[in-house]
Enzyme design. Structure first.
Site, PDB file in Angstrom:
ATOM      1  N   ALA A  65       0.863  -1.170   0.000  1.00 48.45           N
ATOM      2  CA  ALA A  65       0.000   0.000   0.000  1.00 48.45           C
ATOM      3  C   ALA A  65       0.905   1.228   0.000  1.00 48.45           C
ATOM      4  CB  ALA A  65      -0.890  -0.008   1.228  1.00 48.45           C
ATOM      5  N   GLY A 111       0.675  -5.008   0.885  1.00 45.12           N
ATOM      6  CA  GLY A 111      -0.510  -5.096   0.037  1.00 45.12           C
ATOM      7  C   GLY A 111      -0.245  -5.778  -1.294  1.00 45.12           C
ATOM      8  N   GLU A 114      -0.451  -9.380  -0.539  1.00 46.60           N
ATOM      9  CA  GLU A 114      -1.884  -9.652  -0.324  1.00 46.60           C
ATOM     10  C   GLU A 114      -2.652  -9.677  -1.640  1.00 46.60           C
ATOM     11  OE1 GLU A 114      -1.882  -6.381   2.607  1.00 46.60           O
ATOM     12  OE2 GLU A 114      -3.061  -7.743   3.857  1.00 46.60           O
ATOM     13  N   GLU A 134       4.706  -5.188   7.343  1.00 50.51           N
ATOM     14  CA  GLU A 134       3.969  -4.117   8.031  1.00 50.51           C
ATOM     15  C   GLU A 134       4.457  -3.862   9.446  1.00 50.51           C
ATOM     16  OE1 GLU A 134       2.593  -6.530   6.225  1.00 50.51           O
ATOM     17  OE2 GLU A 134       1.074  -5.710   4.890  1.00 50.51           O
TER      18      GLU A 134
HETATM   19  N1  COA Z   1       4.586   3.181  -0.580  1.00 49.84           N
HETATM   20  C1  COA Z   1       4.994   4.349  -1.100  1.00 49.84           C
HETATM   21  N2  COA Z   1       6.119   4.499  -1.795  1.00 49.84           N
HETATM   22  C2  COA Z   1       6.877   3.403  -1.990  1.00 49.84           C
HETATM   23  C3  COA Z   1       6.532   2.139  -1.463  1.00 49.84           C
HETATM   24  C4  COA Z   1       5.318   2.058  -0.730  1.00 49.84           C
HETATM   25  N3  COA Z   1       4.893   0.902  -0.213  1.00 49.84           N
HETATM   26  N4  COA Z   1       7.487   1.250  -1.804  1.00 49.84           N
HETATM   27  C5  COA Z   1       8.409   1.939  -2.512  1.00 49.84           C
HETATM   28  N5  COA Z   1       8.038   3.224  -2.632  1.00 49.84           N
HETATM   29  C6  COA Z   1       8.762   4.305  -3.313  1.00 49.84           C
HETATM   30  C7  COA Z   1       9.960   4.802  -2.527  1.00 49.84           C
HETATM   31  O1  COA Z   1       9.557   5.734  -1.533  1.00 49.84           O
HETATM   32  C8  COA Z   1      10.781   5.431  -3.632  1.00 49.84           C
HETATM   33  O2  COA Z   1      10.214   6.678  -3.947  1.00 49.84           O
HETATM   34  P1  COA Z   1      11.179   7.960  -4.260  1.00 49.84           P
HETATM   35  O3  COA Z   1      12.003   7.532  -5.447  1.00 49.84           O
HETATM   36  O4  COA Z   1      10.208   9.057  -4.570  1.00 49.84           O
HETATM   37  O5  COA Z   1      11.994   8.161  -3.028  1.00 49.84           O
HETATM   38  C9  COA Z   1      10.523   4.520  -4.815  1.00 49.84           C
HETATM   39  O6  COA Z   1       9.302   3.820  -4.531  1.00 49.84           O
HETATM   40  C10 COA Z   1      11.600   3.487  -5.018  1.00 49.84           C
HETATM   41  O7  COA Z   1      11.772   2.754  -3.814  1.00 49.84           O
HETATM   42  P2  COA Z   1      13.192   2.569  -3.082  1.00 49.84           P
HETATM   43  O8  COA Z   1      12.924   2.284  -1.651  1.00 49.84           O
HETATM   44  O9  COA Z   1      14.081   3.727  -3.419  1.00 49.84           O
HETATM   45  O10 COA Z   1      13.731   1.262  -3.847  1.00 49.84           O
HETATM   46  P3  COA Z   1      14.705   0.154  -3.285  1.00 49.84           P
HETATM   47  O11 COA Z   1      15.040  -0.708  -4.474  1.00 49.84           O
HETATM   48  O12 COA Z   1      15.802   0.745  -2.510  1.00 49.84           O
HETATM   49  O13 COA Z   1      13.802  -0.719  -2.258  1.00 49.84           O
HETATM   50  C11 COA Z   1      11.814  -1.862  -1.509  1.00 49.84           C
HETATM   51  C12 COA Z   1      12.683  -1.431  -2.701  1.00 49.84           C
HETATM   52  C13 COA Z   1      10.552  -2.468  -2.073  1.00 49.84           C
HETATM   53  C14 COA Z   1      12.555  -2.893  -0.648  1.00 49.84           C
HETATM   54  C15 COA Z   1      11.487  -0.628  -0.629  1.00 49.84           C
HETATM   55  O14 COA Z   1      10.952   0.386  -1.467  1.00 49.84           O
HETATM   56  C16 COA Z   1      10.481  -0.891   0.461  1.00 49.84           C
HETATM   57  O15 COA Z   1      10.833  -1.450   1.484  1.00 49.84           O
HETATM   58  N6  COA Z   1       9.214  -0.464   0.258  1.00 49.84           N
HETATM   59  C17 COA Z   1       8.194  -0.525   1.265  1.00 49.84           C
HETATM   60  C18 COA Z   1       7.705  -1.928   1.456  1.00 49.84           C
HETATM   61  C19 COA Z   1       6.645  -1.961   2.528  1.00 49.84           C
HETATM   62  O16 COA Z   1       6.879  -1.718   3.681  1.00 49.84           O
HETATM   63  N7  COA Z   1       5.436  -2.325   2.122  1.00 49.84           N
HETATM   64  C20 COA Z   1       4.335  -2.468   3.025  1.00 49.84           C
HETATM   65  C21 COA Z   1       3.507  -1.252   3.020  1.00 49.84           C
HETATM   66  S1  COA Z   1       2.127  -1.451   4.124  1.00 49.84           S
END
Ligand code: COA
Length: 259
Positions: A65, A111, A114, A134
């Site tokens: 999400a 999400g 999910e 989460e």
């Molecule tokens: N919501 C909002 N933005 C998200 C996102 C999310 N769930 N997941 C990634 N993004 C965004 C990042 O903020 C970043 O945005 P920016 O370029 O404007 O800063 C962009 O997507 C790229 O992500 P980044 O974290 O730079 O890539 P990465 O390769 O270093 O890491 C992940 C990838 C997926 C491991 C990492 O983005 C992450 O942990 N995301 C969140 C996962 C999460 O907690 N999901 C559960 C949500 S309830």
């Protein structure tokens, strides 16, 4: 037609691609709205026989999400977010009479995991990663993750994944029963489409009954056995049952009409 997703209908297969690759295809309000609208299309458009759901780019299926929308939410806001997603997208996917499978092409987190789990089954690329992170945010899954993960991989492993927030790679996900097949990323969509084309040669009404009944079993519905008897009987009223059994006896391939 849509801003955050792309859709394409080819040979009866409706390809839905979540298209926010710069945000790892995170599910914001717009994606949830449009995804649900696209699933309504699936229900209503007789040209759509099967559905493949994937994410744009080579990094993420859906990384969760959209966390940037969480800041302003209170208890009621959190509940509304979860309920709207469940009603408009996740439950409609799960209960779709037409097969919907996920082609998981990278991160499927929160999400995103999910969403993949709401699909009828999952095919992953070798670089796919699954997880429910989460707890790192002070949250828990809200789009059915605690329920569907437990249904799919069992209580012990589900407990570990939702408590630790750890990710599992594609091969481990396959060993756990979370995904059915793993392919190189370049082959993921082709292989997934091939499987859907195979399903499209089967009797659609029978497939729809089968989906509903496997869902009964997964949810522990005590009426599942009785529902199977009723739906088995209902198949005998279809033209496709006549066609399928006749074709077998005549040693030819059946041509099902979905009636
Ligand atoms: N919501 C909002 N933005 C998200 C996102 C999310 N769930 N997941 C990634 N993004 C965004 C990042 O903020 C970043 O945005 P920016 O370029 O404007 O800063 C962009 O997507 C790229 O992500 P980044 O974290 O730079 O890539 P990465 O390769 O270093 O890491 C992940 C990838 C997926 C491991 C990492 O983005 C992450 O942990 N995301 C969140 C996962 C999460 O907690 N999901 C559960 C949500 S309830």
């Amino acid at each position: 037609m849509y801003a955050t997703i792309q859709t394409q209908l080819e040979n009866g297969t409706f390809l839905i691609t979540i298209n926010r690759p710069d945000k790892m295809n995170a599910l914001n309000k717009d994606v949830i709205q449009e995804l649900g609208d696209a699933i309504d299309e699936v229900y209503n458009n007789p040209e759509i026989k099967t559905v493949l759901l994937t994410g744009a780019g080579e990094k993420a299926f859906v990384a969760g999400a959209d966390i940037s929308e969480f800041g302003s939410l209170d208890k009621q806001g959190g509940m509304d977010l979860a309920r709207k997603g469940g009603d408009h997208v996740f439950n409609k996917i799960e209960n779709s009479p037409k097969p919907i499978i996920a082609a998981v092409n990278g991160f499927a987190l929160g999400g995103g995991c999910e969403l993949a789990m709401a699909c009828h089954f999952r095919i992953a690329s070798e670089n796919a990663k699954f997880g429910q992170p989460e707890v790192n945010l002070g949250l828990i899954p809200g789009y059915g993750g605690t329920q569907r993960l437990t249904q799919l991989i069992g209580k012990g492993k589900a407990m570990e994944l939702v408590m630790t927030g750890d990710m599992v790679g594609a091969e481990e996900a396959k060993a756990l029963g979370l995904v059915n097949h793993v392919y190189p990323l370049a082959d993921l969509i082709t292989k997934s489409k091939e499987l859907l084309q195979k399903i499209q040669t089967k009797a659609p009404v029978a497939v729809a009954h089968a989906i509903a009944l496997v869902n009964d079993a997964a949810k522990g519905n005590p009426d599942g056995f009785n529902n199977e008897i009723e739906r088995f009987g209902a198949c005998f009223e279809t033209e496709d049952k006549v066609e399928g059994t006749t074709a077998f006896l005549e040693k030819r391939k059946p041509a099902f009409k979905g009636k």
